[in-house]
Design a protein around this motif. Structure first.
Motif, PDB file in Angstrom:
ATOM      1  N   ALA A  54       0.894  -1.276   0.064  1.00 23.68           N
ATOM      2  CA  ALA A  54       0.060  -0.121   0.002  1.00 23.68           C
ATOM      3  C   ALA A  54       0.810   1.316   0.161  1.00 23.68           C
ATOM      4  O   ALA A  54       0.497   2.338  -0.656  1.00 23.68           O
ATOM      5  CB  ALA A  54      -0.806   0.042   1.056  1.00 23.68           C
ATOM      6  N   SER A  55       2.054   1.219   0.601  1.00 24.14           N
ATOM      7  CA  SER A  55       2.727   2.415   0.749  1.00 24.14           C
ATOM      8  C   SER A  55       4.037   2.543   0.100  1.00 24.14           C
ATOM      9  O   SER A  55       4.586   3.824   0.121  1.00 24.14           O
ATOM     10  CB  SER A  55       3.113   2.683   2.069  1.00 24.14           C
ATOM     11  OG  SER A  55       4.068   1.450   2.731  1.00 24.14           O
ATOM     12  N   TRP A  56       4.474   1.663  -0.769  1.00 24.61           N
ATOM     13  CA  TRP A  56       5.822   2.113  -1.315  1.00 24.61           C
ATOM     14  C   TRP A  56       5.721   3.194  -2.384  1.00 24.61           C
ATOM     15  O   TRP A  56       6.903   3.950  -2.390  1.00 24.61           O
ATOM     16  CB  TRP A  56       6.183   0.423  -1.982  1.00 24.61           C
ATOM     17  CG  TRP A  56       5.358   0.305  -3.441  1.00 24.61           C
ATOM     18  CD1 TRP A  56       4.414  -0.396  -3.366  1.00 24.61           C
ATOM     19  CD2 TRP A  56       5.655   0.645  -4.542  1.00 24.61           C
ATOM     20  NE1 TRP A  56       3.762  -0.502  -4.799  1.00 24.61           N
ATOM     21  CE2 TRP A  56       4.689   0.273  -5.444  1.00 24.61           C
ATOM     22  CE3 TRP A  56       6.709   1.620  -5.057  1.00 24.61           C
ATOM     23  CZ2 TRP A  56       4.809   0.476  -6.905  1.00 24.61           C
ATOM     24  CZ3 TRP A  56       6.631   1.916  -6.489  1.00 24.61           C
ATOM     25  CH2 TRP A  56       5.679   1.333  -7.408  1.00 24.61           C
ATOM     26  N   TRP A  57       4.701   3.146  -3.051  1.00 22.57           N
ATOM     27  CA  TRP A  57       4.530   4.303  -4.095  1.00 22.57           C
ATOM     28  C   TRP A  57       4.628   5.517  -3.209  1.00 22.57           C
ATOM     29  O   TRP A  57       5.561   6.653  -3.781  1.00 22.57           O
ATOM     30  CB  TRP A  57       3.399   4.175  -4.862  1.00 22.57           C
ATOM     31  CG  TRP A  57       3.186   5.352  -5.971  1.00 22.57           C
ATOM     32  CD1 TRP A  57       3.913   5.345  -7.078  1.00 22.57           C
ATOM     33  CD2 TRP A  57       2.405   6.595  -5.818  1.00 22.57           C
ATOM     34  NE1 TRP A  57       3.492   6.656  -7.733  1.00 22.57           N
ATOM     35  CE2 TRP A  57       2.632   7.159  -6.930  1.00 22.57           C
ATOM     36  CE3 TRP A  57       1.491   7.284  -4.735  1.00 22.57           C
ATOM     37  CZ2 TRP A  57       2.030   8.796  -7.074  1.00 22.57           C
ATOM     38  CZ3 TRP A  57       0.936   8.332  -4.705  1.00 22.57           C
ATOM     39  CH2 TRP A  57       1.172   9.046  -5.942  1.00 22.57           C
ATOM     40  N   PHE A  58       3.838   5.726  -2.216  1.00 19.50           N
ATOM     41  CA  PHE A  58       4.118   7.122  -1.409  1.00 19.50           C
ATOM     42  C   PHE A  58       5.397   7.323  -0.943  1.00 19.50           C
ATOM     43  O   PHE A  58       5.955   8.459  -0.685  1.00 19.50           O
ATOM     44  CB  PHE A  58       3.223   6.851  -0.210  1.00 19.50           C
ATOM     45  CG  PHE A  58       1.517   6.960  -0.548  1.00 19.50           C
ATOM     46  CD1 PHE A  58       0.820   8.091  -0.748  1.00 19.50           C
ATOM     47  CD2 PHE A  58       0.871   5.823  -0.635  1.00 19.50           C
ATOM     48  CE1 PHE A  58      -0.439   8.083  -1.172  1.00 19.50           C
ATOM     49  CE2 PHE A  58      -0.368   5.738  -0.971  1.00 19.50           C
ATOM     50  CZ  PHE A  58      -0.966   7.019  -1.406  1.00 19.50           C
ATOM     51  N   VAL A  59       6.044   6.492  -0.459  1.00 21.24           N
ATOM     52  CA  VAL A  59       7.660   6.569   0.026  1.00 21.24           C
ATOM     53  C   VAL A  59       8.314   7.056  -1.277  1.00 21.24           C
ATOM     54  O   VAL A  59       9.136   7.975  -1.105  1.00 21.24           O
ATOM     55  CB  VAL A  59       8.028   5.176   0.500  1.00 21.24           C
ATOM     56  CG1 VAL A  59       9.458   5.532   0.900  1.00 21.24           C
ATOM     57  CG2 VAL A  59       7.268   4.883   1.859  1.00 21.24           C
ATOM     58  N   TYR A  60       8.130   6.422  -2.441  1.00 18.44           N
ATOM     59  CA  TYR A  60       8.887   6.706  -3.429  1.00 18.44           C
ATOM     60  C   TYR A  60       8.571   8.185  -3.892  1.00 18.44           C
ATOM     61  O   TYR A  60       9.604   9.235  -4.131  1.00 18.44           O
ATOM     62  CB  TYR A  60       8.392   5.708  -4.629  1.00 18.44           C
ATOM     63  CG  TYR A  60       9.250   6.319  -6.198  1.00 18.44           C
ATOM     64  CD1 TYR A  60      10.165   6.226  -6.511  1.00 18.44           C
ATOM     65  CD2 TYR A  60       8.248   6.973  -6.852  1.00 18.44           C
ATOM     66  CE1 TYR A  60      10.992   6.497  -7.428  1.00 18.44           C
ATOM     67  CE2 TYR A  60       9.016   7.743  -8.233  1.00 18.44           C
ATOM     68  CZ  TYR A  60      10.123   7.073  -8.481  1.00 18.44           C
ATOM     69  OH  TYR A  60      10.673   7.800  -9.761  1.00 18.44           O
TER      70      TYR A  60
END
Length: 522
Positions: free
Chosen positions: A217-223
């Motif tokens: 769920a969160s990897w794109w937001f971290v990127y």
């Protein structure tokens, strides 16, 4: 063919005509439909797979999974309405099948499951959500998968089902951030608390599947946080927290918005609940499966009523639950009030429309009206609610397809779309070097013309944030200054504002008008 296979095929047929048939007949409309469709177009054309853009401007309000699937539709069918909306329709069909299986998981009754799928497929808001490019129908599909595996995990205790529960919640996060978690997890916890199964809450939150879900769920937001300065403030403050504030941006609506909206968003099926309140209360007390559905219905409605910003599509999960509850009540209690009321209401509307000359009794429209009245006269006299649901579903789909066909004949009359205007520009002997949009923005224009328009801004504090943005944004005063020097450029304004802008640009030539837009040239 066994009964379950037959019923699944019937649900697929209903949902196909509700969600996919005629999908290419209606142009992209200047709502989320054209906006997300255009972002997907740029994703495919420019390879903007991780940092989406809208008219070449960075647009990071949503994770990119919806854009990826829409771009895949373009790859298969071309950059057109079918390509853009294909996977929205597929998700509608998948959601109908999931409603069937969730109903079957709860009640072990294939008749209830069949009607659940038909009612879901013919609920107006679901039909609308599946026929536009939007994150919401993708989010609904992922949440329904997660709910199915939650129920399966409770029934079997199989850890594989627990991993699938969290997997689909992770995918929901990659579709629309935390909204899937904020709906499904509270529903699960409230249900387990209400049934005295507190011990199962701990087993639901096993560390490994939860961590894997959060990574998905969160990897794109971290990127994005790493790649784009100030993106944390933008996404957390402006896109999320601001929607909770009365002064924040979004779609401000009164607190009763959804309770009122259900009367037309879920028409006519909502009456199946209203006429069965006593039954629902009794089932809540004695039937824990029905209790789960009530929680699943009420929680999204109440939860999304709290923030100031509200959109109809936020409560799709409630309508999935409503579909199952109504089918259960109709089959178990055999009440006909829903069908009698809706028939009286629709016939009354038709008669009023004739009296006020809103519609005229002329072929072929007269045959449609006669057929609709005939449906409504027949439905209440059928012997079973199962037959009534069949015929009501067919009636709703028929009305939808007729409406889509009427809209497709004169789209600019009914919709805010630039397809007709873009087609005119595409046929010009010489392609314009620049196209300025004054007084409005458009995403459908890009899809139909493959030209990135320059959008006019009116705010005095407007600042160009980067060189790429400067290419597609201009202040109105600057446009007035450079317009006399433009040799191969067009201005597009709203037709209703034509007299306002003609003098401001020294009365340019009007080379095209339709119901909504006017194209101006030097």
């Amino acid at each position: 063919m066994n009964k379950r296979t037959k019923y699944l095929l019937i649900v697929i047929i209903f949902s196909f005509f509700s969600f996919l048939f005629f999908e290419n007949r209606v142009p992209f409309t200047e709502t989320s439909d054209a906006r997300y469709a255009e972002i997907a177009y740029e994703t495919l054309k420019y390879g903007h797979w991780l940092i989406p853009t809208q008219n070449k401007i960075i647009h990071i309000t949503k994770p990119p999974l919806t854009y990826w699937l829409t771009a895949l539709g373009y790859k298969i069918f071309g950059v057109n309405e079918l390509g853009g909306r294909f996977f929205s329709g597929v998700c509608g069909i998948l959601s109908a099948l999931l409603v069937f299986f969730i109903s079957l998981k709860l009640f072990k009754n294939e008749e209830v499951s069949l009607l659940s799928g038909i009612i879901f497929s013919t609920t107006p808001l679901i039909m609308g959500a599946s026929r536009i490019v939007t994150t919401d129908i993708f989010l609904l599909t992922s949440m329904l998968f997660s709910i199915y595996y939650f129920l399966d995990f409770l029934e079997t205790g199989n850890n594989k089902k627990l991993y699938l529960f969290w997997l689909w919640l992770g995918i929901s996060g990659f579709i629309k951030g935390p909204l899937g978690y904020l709906q499904v997890i509270p529903i699960a916890i409230i249900y387990l608390l209400s049934t005295g199964e507190k011990d199962k809450i701990k087993s639901l939150f096993k560390p490994l599947p939860l961590i894997l879900s959060l990574i998905i769920a969160s990897w794109w937001f971290v990127y994005i946080f790493v790649k784009i300065p100030n993106s944390i403030d933008y996404l957390v403050d402006k896109q999320f927290a601001s929607r909770l504030s009365s002064k924040g941006f979004g779609h401000p609506k009164p607190v009763w918005f959804y309770f009122e909206g259900l009367f037309y968003l879920a028409y006519p099926w909502i009456f199946g609940l209203l006429f069965s309140i006593k039954t629902i209360i009794n089932e809540w007390k004695s039937n824990k499966e029905f209790k789960f559905l009530v929680i699943m219905f009420l929680f999204p409605v109440v939860f999304f009523s709290i923030p100031v910003s509200k959109l109809s599509l936020y409560i799709l999960l409630s309508l999935a639950s409503l579909s199952i509850m109504v089918s259960y009540v109709l089959l178990e209690k055999e009440k006909c009030s829903l069908f009698i009321l809706s028939s009286i209401f629709e016939i009354t509307i038709i008669l009023i429309a004739f009296k006020k000359d809103l519609i005229q009794f002329k072929p072929p429209f007269s045959f449609v009206v006669i057929a609709l009245i005939g449906f409504n006269l027949i439905i209440p006299f059928l012997k079973t609610n199962k037959a009534r649901v069949y015929l009501t579903g067919i009636k709703i789909i028929a009305v939808l397809l007729i409406a889509l066909n009427i809209i497709s004949l004169q789209p600019e009359k009914y919709l805010f779309t630039m397809k007709t205007t873009a087609n005119f520009i595409n046929k010009l002997p010489k392609k314009p070097e620049k196209v300025y949009l004054v007084g409005f923005n458009s995403r459908s224009f890009i899809l139909y013309s493959k030209i990135h328009p320059i959008e006019t801004r009116f705010d005095k504090e407007f600042i160009y944030s980067d060189p790429e943005t400067k290419k597609v944004l201009i202040h109105i005063e600057e446009l007035k200054n450079i317009w006399p020097e433009e040799k191969n450029a067009l201005i597009i304004v709203l037709k209703k504002q034509l007299n306002k802008y003609l003098p401001q640009f020294d009365n340019p030539r009007i080379i095209f008008t339709d119901s909504r837009f006017a194209v101006l040239s030097r």
